[in-house]
Motif scaffolding. Structure first.
Motif, PDB file in Angstrom:
ATOM      1  N   ASP A 158       6.390   9.161  77.212  1.00 12.31           N
ATOM      2  CA  ASP A 158       6.862  10.544  77.269  1.00 12.31           C
ATOM      3  C   ASP A 158       5.648  11.459  77.437  1.00 12.31           C
ATOM      4  O   ASP A 158       4.698  11.411  76.646  1.00 12.31           O
ATOM      5  N   SER A 159       5.683  12.300  78.461  1.00 14.88           N
ATOM      6  CA  SER A 159       4.534  13.169  78.737  1.00 14.88           C
ATOM      7  C   SER A 159       4.275  14.188  77.631  1.00 14.88           C
ATOM      8  O   SER A 159       3.217  14.819  77.588  1.00 14.88           O
ATOM      9  N   ALA A 160       5.212  14.348  76.708  1.00 15.96           N
ATOM     10  CA  ALA A 160       5.038  15.291  75.601  1.00 15.96           C
ATOM     11  C   ALA A 160       4.233  14.713  74.451  1.00 15.96           C
ATOM     12  O   ALA A 160       3.844  15.445  73.540  1.00 15.96           O
ATOM     13  N   ASN A 161       3.958  13.394  74.462  1.00 16.04           N
ATOM     14  CA  ASN A 161       3.420  12.728  73.276  1.00 16.04           C
ATOM     15  C   ASN A 161       1.944  12.374  73.418  1.00 16.04           C
ATOM     16  O   ASN A 161       1.585  11.472  74.179  1.00 16.04           O
ATOM     17  N   GLY A 162       1.120  13.076  72.656  1.00 20.24           N
ATOM     18  CA  GLY A 162      -0.306  12.791  72.628  1.00 20.24           C
ATOM     19  C   GLY A 162      -0.695  11.791  71.565  1.00 20.24           C
ATOM     20  O   GLY A 162      -1.482  10.875  71.818  1.00 20.24           O
ATOM     21  N   ARG A 163      -0.166  11.938  70.362  1.00 24.50           N
ATOM     22  CA  ARG A 163      -0.514  10.998  69.287  1.00 24.50           C
ATOM     23  C   ARG A 163      -0.034   9.590  69.628  1.00 24.50           C
ATOM     24  O   ARG A 163      -0.735   8.604  69.356  1.00 24.50           O
TER      25      ARG A 163
END
Length: 328
Positions: free
Chosen positions: A224-229
């Protein structure tokens, strides 16, 4: 001088080209770039890719000549993508020592033995459904795919590949490939893990170039492009499984992930400047909106500055040949 003017004048070191180079923090060279190549079997001639102007599908019969010319340009590493005419539901051609992937590797290494040859290890280019793994009952089957990725990696290394790069984004894929390589007697073979591979709109040009479009999407296994962690977790899991290098893909929209990962690991990091990133610069330059060389160089420098040791880029060949990497 006005009273109270700051004594620190940063411009002092910017006035001369020599001092600018002396204090420059980030450098690019041919040693940092990997050129991706699309190789199509049963193709008569080079075929331009409309969504990636300047990039073509290379006929298998012309691969040796292409590798020789790439080496002559000064590029030292390539990543091979096969465009198969022998697709099936399980991508079995990739696990065949006589299949396209193995043939590409042998030809490339015979043409220029000193060229570093990396294989992209996935199934999307070799399956009729276009997914990155074994597709059963409307979903990609993670564990069935792992065993086949292991066999695919062994075939690549035994054909002469210097490195494998698993890109399927299956849980446990690095451990499965490491185990398969070790059991086959290849403990020295390095793995470049597509560790944080996002489900990105920037892949559009690649999918048309590699012939791996599909009905549906890859959201169930790409990130998911929203997830950095979560991206950091994915990458660190690959490190514990035995990856030798970690990759973030795409590059430009995920420089934050790359920079944060650089602070978490001592492994070498790669990033992939994907087809959409290339196309944005290329089309903008064709429209007269941007200078192509300086824009491409600035983006590549941003990736290096964010922490990449290696950059996979469709600009690799031109950047080296046309001396875009030289100091302005």
């Amino acid at each position: 001088m006005k009273a109270g003017f700051p004594q620190r004048r940063q411009r002092r070191l910017r006035r001369s080209p020599i001092t600018r180079r002396l204090v420059r923090e980030t450098y690019l060279s041919a040693d940092h770039l990997i050129a991706p190549i699309f190789v199509e079997e049963e193709l008569d001639d080079f075929t331009p890719i409309p969504s990636m102007p300047g990039i073509s599908r290379v006929p298998e019969h012309a691969l040796a000549r292409e590798i020789t010319e790439i080496a002559r340009d000064g590029v030292k590493a390539v990543m091979l993508f096969g465009i198969s005419h022998h697709k099936d539901a399980d991508g079995t051609d990739t696990m065949d020592p006589g299949g396209l992937m193995a043939r590409m590797v042998r030809v490339a290494k015979q043409a220029v033995p000193e060229m570093l040859v990396i294989t992209d290890n996935c199934f999307c280019e070799y399956t009729t459904h276009g997914h990155c793994g074994i597709y059963r009952d409307g979903a990609v089957h993670n564990d069935l795919t792992l065993a086949r990725l292991g066999r695919q990696a062994v075939v690549a290394i035994e054909a002469g590949a210097d490195m494998v790069a698993p890109s399927a984004m299956m849980d446990g894929q690095v451990a499965a490939i490491r185990r398969a390589l070790d059991e086959a007697g290849h403990p020295e073979a390095p793995i470049m893990a597509y560790a944080a591979k996002f489900a990105s709109a920037f892949y559009g040009p690649f999918r048309s170039a590699a012939g791996c479009d599909l009905a549906g999407d890859r959201l169930a296994y790409q990130m998911d492009s929203a997830n950095g962690r979560e991206a950091l977790l994915e990458a660190l899991l690959d490190e514990t499984e035995g990856a030798d290098l970690l990759m973030v893909k795409p590059a430009l929209a995920y420089l934050d992930v790359l920079a944060r990962l650089r602070d978490r690991t001592l492994l070498p990091l790669a990033c992939y400047q994907v087809g959409g990133e290339y196309a944005m610069i290329r089309f903008a330059a064709q429209a007269g909106a941007l200078d192509e060389a300086t824009t491409a160089r600035e983006c590549l420098l941003a990736m290096k500055r964010a922490g990449a040791d290696l950059i996979i880029s469709y600009y690799a060949r031109r950047a080296v040949r046309e001396r875009w990497l030289s100091d302005p």
